[in-house]
Motif scaffolding. Structure first.
Motif, PDB file in Angstrom:
ATOM      1  N   LYS A 243      27.471  41.520  49.361  1.00  0.00           N
ATOM      2  CA  LYS A 243      28.495  42.018  48.547  1.00  0.00           C
ATOM      3  C   LYS A 243      29.911  42.383  49.017  1.00  0.00           C
ATOM      4  CE  LYS A 243      26.324  43.111  44.072  1.00  0.00           C
ATOM      5  NZ  LYS A 243      26.320  44.141  42.983  1.00  0.00           N
TER       6      LYS A 243
ATOM      7  N   LYS B 280      32.584  40.522  44.841  1.00  0.00           N
ATOM      8  CA  LYS B 280      31.963  39.153  45.043  1.00  0.00           C
ATOM      9  C   LYS B 280      30.968  39.101  45.752  1.00  0.00           C
ATOM     10  CE  LYS B 280      35.676  38.118  43.151  1.00  0.00           C
ATOM     11  NZ  LYS B 280      36.108  39.459  42.510  1.00  0.00           N
TER      12      LYS B 280
ATOM     13  N   ASP C 184      28.979  33.929  44.194  1.00  0.00           N
ATOM     14  CA  ASP C 184      28.878  34.303  42.964  1.00  0.00           C
ATOM     15  C   ASP C 184      30.141  35.218  42.790  1.00  0.00           C
ATOM     16  OD1 ASP C 184      28.726  35.494  40.307  1.00  0.00           O
ATOM     17  OD2 ASP C 184      26.460  35.931  40.674  1.00  0.00           O
TER      18      ASP C 184
ATOM     19  N   THR D 181      18.917  27.689  39.422  1.00  0.00           N
ATOM     20  CA  THR D 181      19.176  28.358  38.172  1.00  0.00           C
ATOM     21  C   THR D 181      20.179  27.779  37.292  1.00  0.00           C
ATOM     22  OG1 THR D 181      21.034  29.529  39.632  1.00  0.00           O
ATOM     23  CG2 THR D 181      18.798  30.694  39.018  1.00  0.00           C
ATOM     24  N   CYS D 182      20.764  26.604  37.989  1.00  0.00           N
ATOM     25  CA  CYS D 182      21.477  25.791  37.164  1.00  0.00           C
ATOM     26  C   CYS D 182      20.617  24.703  36.393  1.00  0.00           C
ATOM     27  CB  CYS D 182      22.678  25.068  37.931  1.00  0.00           C
ATOM     28  SG  CYS D 182      23.790  26.232  38.694  1.00  0.00           S
TER      29      CYS D 182
ATOM     30  N   TYR E   5      31.799  35.824  39.748  1.00  0.00           N
ATOM     31  CA  TYR E   5      31.998  36.225  38.246  1.00  0.00           C
ATOM     32  C   TYR E   5      30.972  37.146  37.595  1.00  0.00           C
ATOM     33  CZ  TYR E   5      34.999  32.030  38.304  1.00  0.00           C
ATOM     34  OH  TYR E   5      36.072  31.257  38.571  1.00  0.00           O
ATOM     35  N   SER E   6      29.852  37.427  38.237  1.00  0.00           N
ATOM     36  CA  SER E   6      28.878  38.049  37.453  1.00  0.00           C
ATOM     37  C   SER E   6      28.982  39.528  37.630  1.00  0.00           C
ATOM     38  CB  SER E   6      27.387  37.725  37.883  1.00  0.00           C
ATOM     39  OG  SER E   6      27.448  38.085  39.525  1.00  0.00           O
ATOM     40  N   ASP E   7      29.737  40.032  38.764  1.00  0.00           N
ATOM     41  CA  ASP E   7      30.195  41.350  38.956  1.00  0.00           C
ATOM     42  C   ASP E   7      31.394  41.309  39.096  1.00  0.00           C
ATOM     43  OD1 ASP E   7      30.442  43.886  40.310  1.00  0.00           O
ATOM     44  OD2 ASP E   7      28.651  43.621  41.321  1.00  0.00           O
ATOM     45  N   THR E   8      32.330  42.468  38.089  1.00  0.00           N
ATOM     46  CA  THR E   8      33.553  42.622  37.998  1.00  0.00           C
ATOM     47  C   THR E   8      34.109  43.425  39.175  1.00  0.00           C
ATOM     48  OG1 THR E   8      32.993  44.720  36.661  1.00  0.00           O
ATOM     49  CG2 THR E   8      33.624  42.533  35.496  1.00  0.00           C
TER      50      THR E   8
END
Length: 308
Positions: free
Chosen positions: A105, A95, A87, A139-140, A89-92
């Motif tokens: 993370k 990653k 993932d 989730t997709c 993109y969800s956390d600026t």
């Protein structure tokens, strides 16, 4: 779920990843290397005669062991796990790297996973039914499972979270786990149990996905017996994604599925790099992988120091 945090996560414990780890560890950055223990091109090399400093040659396994020990001496952590997804993109600020041993993370991710020579092969029926009931992301595609019987195959937090999401849509949910126990946070496990929709089947190995136009059933080995389970969807968390499926959602790839890099071995996502044989258009030798590991580590160290 709270993901464990690192400064740098390196995907792959080959010469590129290990070299990068030596540098980032020496720089006192908290570093995690995620690898599949015992797998890799270097480990398959009977004898390496063109690596500087070893005039009599050295086995690939010995060279790997020395490199790993050196990185461990600098505080690098290792995790033997199956890579499932990213993932990015969800956390600026970070990653997220998803594995069957949990989610992690990092401020910077270095992909050094090699050429894929040891990549897990597709299961029988997996490619045939991809997009026709086989998916890697609940989730997709969960909304398509309304009032259907679905299955998830794999282990760990990611599977538990995805199954919990599916309880909003699916009629019944079976989780097939190859191991004797399903490892998942207690609060998620309790929520799955409370839903009344979820059945966890342990000691189960998926052999084949069968159907007509769409998925209809799974062939599973359990207790040395072959059983067929009806299923309209199969969500796979088994590490069988190829490079395009794993990296193509965020990285530019060439037509062989290798990652295209920019200056400093950056890819087209901030905070992410690629090194070694996974890169497009490189000479694939231990020495060049080590050189990549050096370059990418120096770039990653500078990026993190600028953020502090």
């Amino acid at each position: 779920m709270n993901e464990k945090k690192y400064d740098i996560i390196i995907i792959g414990g080959g010469p590129a990843g290990l070299t990068a780890g030596i540098y980032t560890g020496r720089a006192k950055l908290r570093t995690l290397i995620i690898e599949k223990e015992g797998i890799g091109s270097l480990l398959m090399a009977h004898k390496v005669e063109n690596y500087p400093g070893f005039p009599e040659g050295i086995s690939g396994k010995e060279l790997y062991t020395l490199m790993k020990k050196q990185s461990e001496n600098h505080g690098v952590e290792f995790l033997d796990a199956t890579l499932l997804d990213f993932d990015v993109y969800s956390d600026t600020e970070s990653k997220i790297v998803k594995t069957d041993k949990g989610n992690f993370k990092a401020k910077v991710v270095i992909i050094a996973s090699g050429t894929g020579k040891n990549e897990n092969k597709k299961l029988k029926g997996e490619e045939e039914f991809l997009g026709k009931g086989v998916s890697y992301c609940a989730t997709c595609d969960g909304a398509f499972t309304k009032n259907l019987n679905v299955s998830l195959l794999g282990q760990g937090e990611e599977v538990g979270e995805e199954a919990l999401f599916l309880t909003k849509f699916s009629k019944t949910i079976k989780i097939f786990v190859n191991e004797k126990e399903f490892k998942c946070e207690k609060n998620i496990l309790d929520a799955l149990t409370a839903s009344g929709k979820v059945e966890i089947i342990t000691g189960a190995k998926l052999l084949e996905i069968k159907g007509g136009e769409y998925v209809e059933e799974l062939v599973v080995e359990k207790n040395n017996e072959i059983k067929n389970y009806p299923s309209d969807f199969a969500f796979l968390y088994l590490g069988t994604k190829n490079n395009t499926e794993m990296y193509g959602q965020f990285a530019q790839l060439d037509n062989q599925g290798n990652i295209v890099t920019k200056d400093g071995l950056k890819i087209n996502v901030d905070g992410m790099y690629a090194a070694g044989d996974i890169r497009s258009g490189v000479v694939r030798q231990v020495t060049t992988a080590v050189a990549d590991g050096t370059v990418v580590a120096m770039e990653a160290i500078k990026e993190i120091l600028k953020k502090k």
